[in-house]
Design an enzyme around this catalytic site. Structure first.
Site, short mmCIF file in Angstrom:
data_model
loop_
_atom_site.label_atom_id
_atom_site.label_comp_id
_atom_site.label_asym_id
_atom_site.label_seq_id
_atom_site.Cartn_x
_atom_site.Cartn_y
_atom_site.Cartn_z
N GLU A 128 48.26 16.14 42.29
CA GLU A 128 47.31 16.06 41.17
C GLU A 128 47.04 17.45 40.63
O GLU A 128 47.23 18.44 41.35
CB GLU A 128 46.00 15.43 41.65
CG GLU A 128 45.24 16.34 42.61
CD GLU A 128 44.18 15.62 43.44
OE1 GLU A 128 44.56 14.74 44.23
OE2 GLU A 128 43.00 15.94 43.28
N LYS A 130 45.42 20.95 39.71
CA LYS A 130 44.35 21.78 40.27
C LYS A 130 43.51 22.28 39.11
O LYS A 130 43.98 23.07 38.28
CB LYS A 130 44.95 22.96 41.05
CG LYS A 130 43.89 23.80 41.73
CD LYS A 130 44.53 24.77 42.71
CE LYS A 130 43.48 25.49 43.55
NZ LYS A 130 42.54 26.28 42.77
N ASP A 132 40.80 24.20 36.99
CA ASP A 132 40.23 25.54 37.07
C ASP A 132 38.77 25.50 36.65
O ASP A 132 38.43 25.85 35.53
CB ASP A 132 41.05 26.47 36.18
CG ASP A 132 40.98 27.90 36.67
OD1 ASP A 132 40.31 28.13 37.71
OD2 ASP A 132 41.57 28.77 36.02
N TYR A 239 37.53 14.42 43.38
CA TYR A 239 38.81 14.48 44.07
C TYR A 239 38.69 14.59 45.59
O TYR A 239 39.70 14.67 46.29
CB TYR A 239 39.68 15.62 43.53
CG TYR A 239 39.05 16.99 43.57
CD1 TYR A 239 38.68 17.59 44.75
CD2 TYR A 239 38.83 17.70 42.39
CE1 TYR A 239 38.10 18.83 44.79
CE2 TYR A 239 38.25 18.95 42.41
CZ TYR A 239 37.88 19.51 43.62
OH TYR A 239 37.31 20.75 43.64
N LYS A 327 50.81 26.72 43.05
CA LYS A 327 50.37 27.40 41.84
C LYS A 327 51.51 27.53 40.83
O LYS A 327 52.68 27.54 41.19
CB LYS A 327 49.84 28.81 42.20
CG LYS A 327 48.61 28.82 43.08
CD LYS A 327 47.38 28.39 42.29
CE LYS A 327 46.08 28.79 42.94
NZ LYS A 327 45.68 30.15 42.80
N CYS A 421 45.86 67.38 45.22
CA CYS A 421 44.87 66.32 45.08
C CYS A 421 44.14 66.48 43.74
O CYS A 421 43.65 67.56 43.44
CB CYS A 421 43.88 66.41 46.23
SG CYS A 421 42.45 65.35 46.00
N CYS A 424 40.36 67.68 44.40
CA CYS A 424 39.93 68.98 44.96
C CYS A 424 40.98 70.07 44.85
O CYS A 424 40.71 71.21 45.19
CB CYS A 424 39.52 68.81 46.41
SG CYS A 424 40.91 68.52 47.51
N CYS A 444 45.79 63.86 50.61
CA CYS A 444 45.14 65.14 50.33
C CYS A 444 44.78 65.79 51.65
O CYS A 444 44.29 65.14 52.57
CB CYS A 444 43.88 64.87 49.52
SG CYS A 444 42.69 66.20 49.57
N CYS A 450 37.20 68.09 49.89
CA CYS A 450 37.60 67.19 48.80
C CYS A 450 36.45 66.28 48.41
O CYS A 450 35.98 65.48 49.22
CB CYS A 450 38.81 66.36 49.24
SG CYS A 450 39.28 65.15 47.99
S1 IVH Z 1 40.86 19.50 47.14
C1 IVH Z 1 39.52 20.77 51.55
N1 IVH Z 1 41.69 19.02 44.73
O1 IVH Z 1 40.47 24.43 44.35
C2 IVH Z 1 40.09 20.97 50.18
N2 IVH Z 1 40.57 21.07 45.12
O2 IVH Z 1 41.39 26.52 46.20
C3 IVH Z 1 39.30 20.31 49.12
N3 IVH Z 1 40.28 22.43 43.10
O3 IVH Z 1 37.61 24.58 46.35
C4 IVH Z 1 39.76 20.69 47.78
N4 IVH Z 1 41.25 21.06 41.70
O4 IVH Z 1 37.37 24.14 43.79
C5 IVH Z 1 41.08 19.89 45.53
N5 IVH Z 1 42.44 18.45 42.61
C6 IVH Z 1 41.83 19.28 43.41
C7 IVH Z 1 41.31 20.50 42.93
C8 IVH Z 1 40.70 21.37 43.82
C9 IVH Z 1 40.63 22.21 41.83
C10 IVH Z 1 39.62 23.65 43.57
C11 IVH Z 1 38.40 23.42 44.41
C12 IVH Z 1 38.71 24.04 45.73
C13 IVH Z 1 39.73 25.06 45.34
C14 IVH Z 1 40.60 25.44 46.49
#
Ligand code: IVH
Length: 701
Positions: A128, A130, A132, A239, A327, A421, A424, A444, A450
């Site tokens: 799913e 992630k 932001d 989620y 990512k 440096c 100094c 240095c 320094c």
């Molecule tokens: S699951 C135990 N699902 O990403 C893990 N996190 O880097 C529970 N986040 O703290 C997190 N989308 O703020 C999960 N679909 C998603 C997410 C998600 C964004 C964020 C969340 C988490 C952080 C972890």
């Protein structure tokens, strides 16, 4: 004579170097945590921050001894004072990151191996987006929204209930038949278009714009006046969950479906996958859709679907083993390299930083990037004035990949890394290490003359694990040093006396007031008596981090005894040197650093002045008749009621030995949430494992 092998000595030396670096990074991370989480005013980009944390984590992976109480183990920062605090019944942990397709395959393979799944046995993993935004935990009691909390440091967040009640997508009352206690977790976010409109309004009102939708969502939620939050269009995707009386479904996707039936919005791009290939195909589909989605995402989250599997997989450190965030790739941009700035660290290291014409790299404005070190600049032949390619990946510090040669200005000259440096003017040299290799870092040699090193040393002297002087943070030290008010540690303690006689008093300066000055002097005076181990650590002797400071303090008992031996040990054949070398954990490298420190007249003078003001006190008595005296203890996982430092200090006070790794010699393991391989090993070896609470009741804490 030394009891250490050359390898041990080298490792000890590397460890001490690493410790200095670790302290530097940890202090930075802590400062940025406060700027970000408590003041909603980050001073660096997310990528810079993530990179710092990654550096810290990498260092800790190489030197696990450093991980105690490290900010890398914290998720976010301690909550700001203005909201009431909420202790999460179940910690809100973070996710590990991966970047490459192979890592997705490794993730699946690791999970299968851990679970002992036979080839061909099915394994369902959800994928799913992630989101932001910022995560939030919503506690429903008997179906009614009772409390909403931010993540905070993962264990304790802020009570934002009133503000959350203004978010339309968050039900006040759950539909259906939810469990009596039901904590739903998810992401609060702002859409891209709402973010743009909000910034427009901010500009019209003469207010500073938000950097990105996430910051604007965070800033909007953390308003003391809920009426302001109500005017900000915030959204929520469910989620995950925290404390829950019973799990209404046996799978991740079943749980999320149940949350939808309670009235929550859930992400429509969530997909059930059956292999790494499936995950990657969906990852690509989401990446393709990224630009057209109404909200910001920075990757795809993979989660093992079966909740029994999730339970078995558990957590490692601060992240679940059953999930990971894949990512999106690095973003690149080109811009002009305006200058190369050389920063000087406490031990004199010269670090090159690229000063760039600010450029938007995938949504974040970057104006500083790393050039790594001298050799790297040479190898890439990066020149001031060059158009350079800058890259930032989710978690990696923005870096200069190299120059665009076609755009090189005619007169651009190869960059000459300074051999003196910049702070100094002393010679800056590259040392030859024990293996005969040249250090990548140029240092240095100015030592005490320094100013850059002096400032860094003063910062170290006042830092948390040293003298811990509240109100004398990095900024204040820089200011006092520039104004000539504090040039050496002793000056800190004569500041009040001098201020009484001064024409321009501290309280009349910008940024200070009567109360803050009074508090500062009180904080300084409170440190006139200080535990000897902290005092030794505060001196910033090379290779003498906290652990070695404690060893020296324990061995010598008084500072005078250490000083005497330190002076006499200059001769490598002396008895004094043999005594230093014989201290457990102190080898040649440390012994030499200690003697060099005392051999330096500047240091002797600074110490004489300092000891007129400050009295090192004995270390806290180590007790011998406690239930844990003489035992070897390992703390692992997250501690919730004390920091690692506190736990360690407490155990040592009670006569126990604290170790960083589990072995047959370990007597007791104290395991908190997220405990991983150390816990497994302890179980394998049949070592007693207790919780933090059990530990506290055992030691009467
Ligand atoms: S699951 C135990 N699902 O990403 C893990 N996190 O880097 C529970 N986040 O703290 C997190 N989308 O703020 C999960 N679909 C998603 C997410 C998600 C964004 C964020 C969340 C988490 C952080 C972890």
């Amino acid at each position: 004579m030394t009891s250490q092998s050359p390898d041990q000595i080298r490792r000890a030396a590397r460890l001490n170097e690493a410790r200095a670096e670790h302290e530097r990074l940890a202090a930075k991370v802590a400062a940025h945590d406060i700027a970000y989480h408590q003041q909603d005013a980050p001073t660096i980009s997310d990528a810079d921050y993530d990179a710092l944390r990654r550096q810290l984590e990498r260092l800790e992976a190489r030197f696990p001894e450093l991980a105690d109480g490290s900010p890398a183990r914290r998720v976010g920062a301690a909550p700001a004072e203005k909201f009431a605090k909420v202790r999460h019944a179940v910690p809100m942990l973070s996710l590990g990151n991966i970047f490459q397709p192979e890592e997705a395959e490794e993730f699946v393979a690791r999970v299968r191996r851990f679970l002992g799944l036979a080839e061909g046995a099915p394994l369902v993993i959800t994928a799913e987006p992630k989101i932001d935004g910022l995560s939030c935990s919503l506690r429903y009691v008997k179906g009614e929204l009772a409390q909403a909390a931010t993540r905070g440091d993962g264990f304790e967040g802020e009570d934002v209930t009133a503000n959350v009640r203004t978010i339309k997508e968050i039900p006040h009352r759950l539909a259906g038949h939810p469990p009596e206690i039901c904590e739903v977790r998810g992401e609060i976010y702002m859409t891209k278009s709402d973010f743009a409109a909000l910034n427009e309004r901010q500009a019209q009102a003469g207010k500073p714009p938000f950097a990105n939708p996430r910051n604007s969502a965070a800033g909007s939620l953390r308003q003391l006046d809920p009426a302001i939050t109500a005017q900000r269009p915030l959204h929520f995707f469910a989620y995950a969950w925290g404390d829950i009386a019973e799990t209404p479904a046996p799978t991740q996707h079943g749980m999320i479906k149940t949350f939808a039936s309670y009235g929550f919005k859930t992400n429509p791009l969530t997909k059930l996958c059956h292999s790494a290939a499936d995950l990657l195909a969906h990852w690509r589909a989401i990446e393709d859709a990224r630009a057209t989605l109404p909200y910001d995402i920075d990757g795809v989250v993979y989660k093992v679907d079966d909740l029994d599997y999730q339970r078995r997989l558990g957590f490692v450190s601060r992240a679940p083993r059953w999930a990971t965030a894949h990512k999106f790739a690095a973003e690149k941009a080109t811009t002009i390299l305006r200058d190369i700035e050389i920063q000087v660290g406490r031990t004199g290291s010269l670090t090159p930083v690229a000063k760039l014409e600010p450029v938007n790299v995938g949504g974040v404005v970057v104006s500083n990037a790393t050039l790594h070190n001298e050799d790297e600049i040479g190898r890439k032949d990066v020149r001031i004035g060059d158009t350079v390619i800058v890259q930032r990946a989710g978690d990696v510090i923005p870096q200069v990949l190299g120059p665009v040669l076609e755009k090189r200005p005619k007169h651009a000259k190869p960059y000459e890394f300074p051999h003196i440096c910049p702070a100094c003017g002393s010679a800056a040299l590259r040392e030859i290490d024990a293996k005969g290799e040249m250090d990548v870092v140029r240092r240095c040699t100015g030592g005490l003359v320094c100013p850059a090193q002096a400032v860094e040393r003063l910062k170290h002297f006042c830092s948390r694990n040293a003298l811990d002087i509240e109100g004398l943070g990095d900024r204040q030290i820089e200011l006092f040093h520039t104004e000539g008010l504090i040039m050496s540690p002793a000056d800190i303690f004569t500041l009040e006396e001098r201020d009484k006689r001064a024409v321009k008093k501290l309280k009349d300066r910008e940024g200070f007031g009567e109360t803050s000055v009074r508090n500062l002097f009180a904080a300084i005076n409170a440190r006139r008596n200080i535990a000897i181990n902290r005092f030794i650590f505060a001196l910033g002797i090379r290779h003498v981090g906290e652990t070695n400071a404690r060893r020296l303090a324990r061995h010598f008992g008084t500072f005078e005894a250490l000083r005497e031996v330190g002076r006499a040990a200059l001769d490598p054949e002396s008895e004094a040197r043999a005594e230093l070398n014989a201290i457990e954990g102190v080898g040649d490298v440390v012994a030499e650093a200690v003697t060099e420190f005392f051999a330096e007249q500047h240091n002797e003078d600074a110490l004489d002045a300092l000891l007129k003001e400050v009295t090192p006190e004995p270390m806290e008595e180590v007790q011998t008749s406690t239930p844990v005296a003489g035992k070897t203890i390992v703390f692992t996982g997250a501690l919730e009621r004390m920091t690692r430092d506190e736990a360690k200090a407490q155990a040592e006070r009670l006569g126990a030995k604290v170790s960083g790794s589990v072995s047959k010699k370990t007597d007791l393991v104290v395991a908190g949430p997220g405990a991983g391989s150390k816990l497994t090993k302890a179980e394998e070896l049949g070592i007693e494992v207790i919780t933090e609470d059990e530990w506290l009741s055992r030691v009467g804490g």
